[in-house]
Enzyme design. Structure first.
Site, PDB file in Angstrom:
ATOM      1  N   GLU A 194     -11.878   2.420  -6.614  1.00 32.14           N
ATOM      2  CA  GLU A 194     -12.548   1.808  -5.845  1.00 32.14           C
ATOM      3  C   GLU A 194     -14.396   3.083  -5.668  1.00 32.14           C
ATOM      4  OE1 GLU A 194     -13.619   2.703  -0.947  1.00 32.14           O
ATOM      5  OE2 GLU A 194     -12.212   1.571  -1.274  1.00 32.14           O
TER       6      GLU A 194
ATOM      7  N   SER B  84       0.610  -1.162   0.068  1.00 31.01           N
ATOM      8  CA  SER B  84       0.512   0.246   0.179  1.00 31.01           C
ATOM      9  C   SER B  84       0.791   1.240   0.304  1.00 31.01           C
ATOM     10  CB  SER B  84      -0.831  -0.137   1.026  1.00 31.01           C
ATOM     11  OG  SER B  84      -0.475   0.117   2.044  1.00 31.01           O
TER      12      SER B  84
ATOM     13  N   ASP C 129      -1.007  -1.056  -3.546  1.00 30.22           N
ATOM     14  CA  ASP C 129      -3.149  -0.896  -3.194  1.00 30.22           C
ATOM     15  C   ASP C 129      -2.896   0.614  -2.128  1.00 30.22           C
ATOM     16  OD1 ASP C 129      -5.421  -1.616  -3.302  1.00 30.22           O
ATOM     17  OD2 ASP C 129      -4.725  -2.219  -1.082  1.00 30.22           O
ATOM     18  N   HIS C 130      -3.948   1.050  -3.279  1.00 25.79           N
ATOM     19  CA  HIS C 130      -4.990   2.845  -2.406  1.00 25.79           C
ATOM     20  C   HIS C 130      -3.406   3.789  -2.447  1.00 25.79           C
ATOM     21  CE1 HIS C 130      -7.756   0.967  -0.206  1.00 25.79           C
ATOM     22  NE2 HIS C 130      -7.331   0.631   0.839  1.00 25.79           N
TER      23      HIS C 130
ATOM     24  N   THR D  89      -5.467  -6.957   7.958  1.00 28.73           N
ATOM     25  CA  THR D  89      -5.481  -7.089   9.526  1.00 28.73           C
ATOM     26  C   THR D  89      -5.044  -8.595   9.853  1.00 28.73           C
ATOM     27  OG1 THR D  89      -6.687  -5.109   9.087  1.00 28.73           O
ATOM     28  CG2 THR D  89      -7.110  -6.656  11.248  1.00 28.73           C
TER      29      THR D  89
ATOM     30  N   GLY E  40     -11.963  -5.187   3.075  1.00 25.67           N
ATOM     31  CA  GLY E  40     -11.466  -5.318   4.853  1.00 25.67           C
ATOM     32  C   GLY E  40     -12.741  -6.739   5.007  1.00 25.67           C
TER      33      GLY E  40
ATOM     34  N   HIS F 267     -11.829  -1.684   6.134  1.00 23.80           N
ATOM     35  CA  HIS F 267     -10.533  -2.039   6.596  1.00 23.80           C
ATOM     36  C   HIS F 267     -10.732  -2.175   8.197  1.00 23.80           C
ATOM     37  CE1 HIS F 267     -10.513  -0.167   2.658  1.00 23.80           C
ATOM     38  NE2 HIS F 267      -9.500  -0.914   2.586  1.00 23.80           N
TER      39      HIS F 267
END
Length: 280
Positions: free
Chosen positions: A135, A50, A83-84, A234, A210, A181
């Site tokens: 997104e 990320s 990512d992101h 996570t 998430g 997330h």
């Protein structure tokens, strides 16, 4: 084994009606654990770094190079995804640092600004041969989240999703359907009927962010309704941190407790990879 592309893995999973895991890499131990698990399970996987992880390392080049090297040495089909990303300077580093794909994240912007930002980024990325994810809606758990991910007002609208994909030209769409997330417990509830409605409205694969907070049976059900790329972060960090906490009192040698964390992540990822048959 040579790195494969995210497009290859997503396309294969989509054709098989199954899913492919995209697992967050923060440290070298994360990348080693994912590669080891993919070898053990005989499944492909996407290693994703990320923008936040890149910033933690003072730039993306070092962690990307280490992750790509681990993937090259692995006996598994692995891809590298950025990512992101909302920093366009970082986006422009993607082709030279080994990534085959990128997620452009303008989801916090108003719809028109999201479209304009994403379209411009996607046009440039496609010229470089990158596969592009974006997104629509808002998956909760990010620092600038405007609302709970479980509220109806932040869910992805199928009609708007169709318009968004047409206007931006993205290759995959991350959707807000009830996940969030940074959830350490699997207590999220997906709106599976909404997943189906979005799948029926758009021509590109859907992505679930998430996913650590989503019950495994719901992840399986979602892949049967159009979710193809499943992002996990996570769950790895929980396993890593718990193992390190248990081992630190036993040794001052970081190799011992980092290895324990790596082994714990390998076990978690192996189990997750075995959610579906391998997409050939």
């Amino acid at each position: 084994m040579t790195l494969v592309t995210t497009a290859e893995l997503v396309s294969a999973a989509s054709a098989a009606g199954t899913g492919v895991l995209a697992l967050n890499v923060i440290t070298i131990e994360h990348a080693q654990a994912i590669a080891a698990a993919a070898e053990r399970a005989g499944r492909p996987a996407i290693l994703q770094i990320s923008q936040n992880a890149a910033r933690y390392h003072g730039g993306v080049s070092a962690i990307a190079a280490a992750t790509a090297d681990i993937a090259h040495q692995a006996r598994a089909r692995l891809a590298l995804h950025l990512d992101h990303v909302d920093d366009m300077a970082l986006l422009r580093q993607a082709p030279s640092t080994g990534f085959s794909s990128v997620m452009v994240d303008a989801s916090a912007l108003p719809y028109a600004d999201n479209v304009a930002t994403t379209r411009q980024a996607a046009e440039w990325a496609h010229q470089q041969g990158l596969w592009v994810e974006a997104e629509l809606g808002y998956v909760g758990g990010k620092p600038d989240a405007p609302a709970s991910a479980h509220g109806a007002g932040v869910r992805t609208d199928p009609g708007e999703a169709a318009q968004y994909v047409a206007e931006t030209g993205v290759d995959a769409l991350a959707v807000a359907v009830g996940s969030s997330h940074a959830m350490a417990e699997r207590t999220a509830s997906l709106d599976l009927d909404l997943v189906t409605a979005i799948r029926d409205a758009v021509p590109v694969p859907l992505v679930l962010h998430g996913s650590s907070g989503v019950p495994l049976e719901q992840i399986r059900a979602a892949t049967g309704r159009g979710i193809v790329k499943i992002n996990i972060g996570t769950a790895l960090n929980v396993a890593f941190t718990d193992a390190v906490r248990e081992t630190v009192p036993l040794s001052r040698d970081p190799r011992r407790y980092l290895a324990a964390g790596r082994d714990a992540m390998t076990e978690v990822v192996t189990g997750l990879l075995e959610l579906w048959p391998s997409a050939k």
